[in-house]
Design an enzyme around this catalytic site. Structure first.
Site, PDB file in Angstrom:
ATOM      1  N   CYS A   1       5.927  -0.122   6.818  1.00  0.00           N
ATOM      2  CA  CYS A   1       5.731   0.902   5.924  1.00  0.00           C
ATOM      3  C   CYS A   1       7.041   1.460   5.038  1.00  0.00           C
ATOM      4  CB  CYS A   1       5.710   2.003   6.917  1.00  0.00           C
ATOM      5  SG  CYS A   1       4.990   3.690   6.210  1.00  0.00           S
ATOM      6  N   LEU A   2       6.764   1.833   3.685  1.00  0.00           N
ATOM      7  CA  LEU A   2       7.915   1.966   2.886  1.00  0.00           C
ATOM      8  C   LEU A   2       8.414   3.653   3.419  1.00  0.00           C
ATOM      9  CD1 LEU A   2       6.026   1.345  -0.563  1.00  0.00           C
ATOM     10  CD2 LEU A   2       7.873   0.242   0.615  1.00  0.00           C
TER      11      LEU A   2
ATOM     12  N   GLY B   1       0.815  -1.282  -0.123  1.00  0.00           N
ATOM     13  CA  GLY B   1       0.076   0.164  -0.049  1.00  0.00           C
ATOM     14  C   GLY B   1       0.911   1.202   0.188  1.00  0.00           C
TER      15      GLY B   1
ATOM     16  N   GLN C   1       2.888  10.024   1.239  1.00  0.00           N
ATOM     17  CA  GLN C   1       4.005   9.340   1.217  1.00  0.00           C
ATOM     18  C   GLN C   1       5.038   9.725  -0.034  1.00  0.00           C
ATOM     19  OE1 GLN C   1       2.394   5.193   2.201  1.00  0.00           O
ATOM     20  NE2 GLN C   1       4.355   5.314   2.934  1.00  0.00           N
TER      21      GLN C   1
ATOM     22  N   HIS D   1      -2.584   7.619   6.914  1.00  0.00           N
ATOM     23  CA  HIS D   1      -1.628   8.330   6.289  1.00  0.00           C
ATOM     24  C   HIS D   1      -2.186   9.734   5.865  1.00  0.00           C
ATOM     25  CE1 HIS D   1       2.322   6.342   6.005  1.00  0.00           C
ATOM     26  NE2 HIS D   1       1.994   5.413   5.578  1.00  0.00           N
TER      27      HIS D   1
ATOM     28  N   HIS E   1      -3.992   1.279   7.657  1.00  0.00           N
ATOM     29  CA  HIS E   1      -2.721   1.915   7.675  1.00  0.00           C
ATOM     30  C   HIS E   1      -2.486   3.019   6.627  1.00  0.00           C
ATOM     31  CE1 HIS E   1       1.786   1.442   7.665  1.00  0.00           C
ATOM     32  NE2 HIS E   1       1.693   2.415   6.639  1.00  0.00           N
ATOM     33  N   GLU E   2      -3.166   2.712   5.521  1.00  0.00           N
ATOM     34  CA  GLU E   2      -3.167   3.766   4.189  1.00  0.00           C
ATOM     35  C   GLU E   2      -4.000   5.057   4.751  1.00  0.00           C
ATOM     36  OE1 GLU E   2      -0.458   3.633   2.684  1.00  0.00           O
ATOM     37  OE2 GLU E   2      -0.202   1.589   3.092  1.00  0.00           O
TER      38      GLU E   2
HETATM   39 ZN    ZN Z   1       2.772   3.392   5.496  1.00  0.00          ZN
END
Ligand code: ZN
Length: 160
Positions: free
Chosen positions: A88-89, A46, A51, A134, A130-131
Site C-alpha cells: 500500500c502506498l 491503486g 490516501q 480504504h 483493497h481500495e
Molecule cells: Zn492502500
C-alpha cells in the site's frame, strides 16, 4: 502533472469513512487527475482519495491494462480466493500476505456519474477490494496473515 501528498499509516484520515460523491465538480476532476499522477509516481496499482487526505468515495486503479476510476463503488459479488503479497502506498516499503476473493464484481459511477459494472479477477480483484476498504477506513494490515515484511529486504541482502 500535480502530485498530492500521500498520507502514511498513523494518519487518522486513513481510519475514517469517506462520504459519497453526489456531484461532479472541476475540483473533483482535478483530484482524480492528481490521484492518477500520484499513483503512477508511487508505482502503485491503486489509490483511494482518503490516501491523499480527501474523504470522498473515489478510487483510481491501473493494474497495467487501463486506467479505471471508481466513484461510489459497491462490491456486488465475490468468488474464489487468492493469497498473495499486498502492499500500500500508505505503508511504503512494506508488504504482507493477504487472502482476497479471486473474482469481484463491482458497481460504481464514472466521471460523469454514470453507473457501470466492472468485473475483475486476480490482481484487479485484489486492487478493487483493497481500495474499497480504504473508503471505509480499513487498511490491509487488518487482513494480513503473519507479519509485515520489508519489500526491499532481498536487495539489501545482496548488497552485503
Ligand atoms: Zn492502500
Amino acid at each position: 502533472m500535480a502530485l498530492r501528498t500521500i498520507r502514511i499509516q498513523g494518519d487518522r484520515v486513513l481510519e475514517k469513512v469517506s462520504r459519497p460523491v453526489e456531484k461532479m465538480t472541476p475540483k473533483l476532476e482535478q483530484l482524480i487527475d492528481d490521484m492518477f499522477d500520484t499513483m503512477y509516481e508511487g508505482m502503485g496499482v491503486g489509490l483511494a482519495a482518503p490516501q491523499v487526505g480527501i474523504l470522498k468515495r473515489i478510487v483510481v486503479i491501473d493494474v497495467g491494462e487501463e486506467p479505471i476510476v471508481l466513484i461510489n463503488p459497491k462490491i456486488l459479488e465475490t468468488d474464489g480466493e487468492q493469497t498473495g503479497d499486498e502492499g500500500c502506498l500508505s505503508l511504503p516499503g512494506k508488504a504482507g500476505t493477504v487472502t482476497r476473493p479471486n473474482y469481484v464484481k463491482v458497481e460504481a459511477q464514472d466521471e460523469n456519474l454514470d453507473t457501470f459494472v466492472l468485473e475483475g479477477t486476480e490482481l484487479l480483484a485484489r486492487a478493487i477490494c483493497h481500495e474499497c476498504d480504504h473508503l471505509d477506513g480499513i487498511l490491509y494490515t487488518s487482513h494480513v496473515q503473519g507479519e509485515l515484511h520489508d519489500t526491499n529486504y532481498e536487495e539489501e541482502e545482496e548488497e552485503e
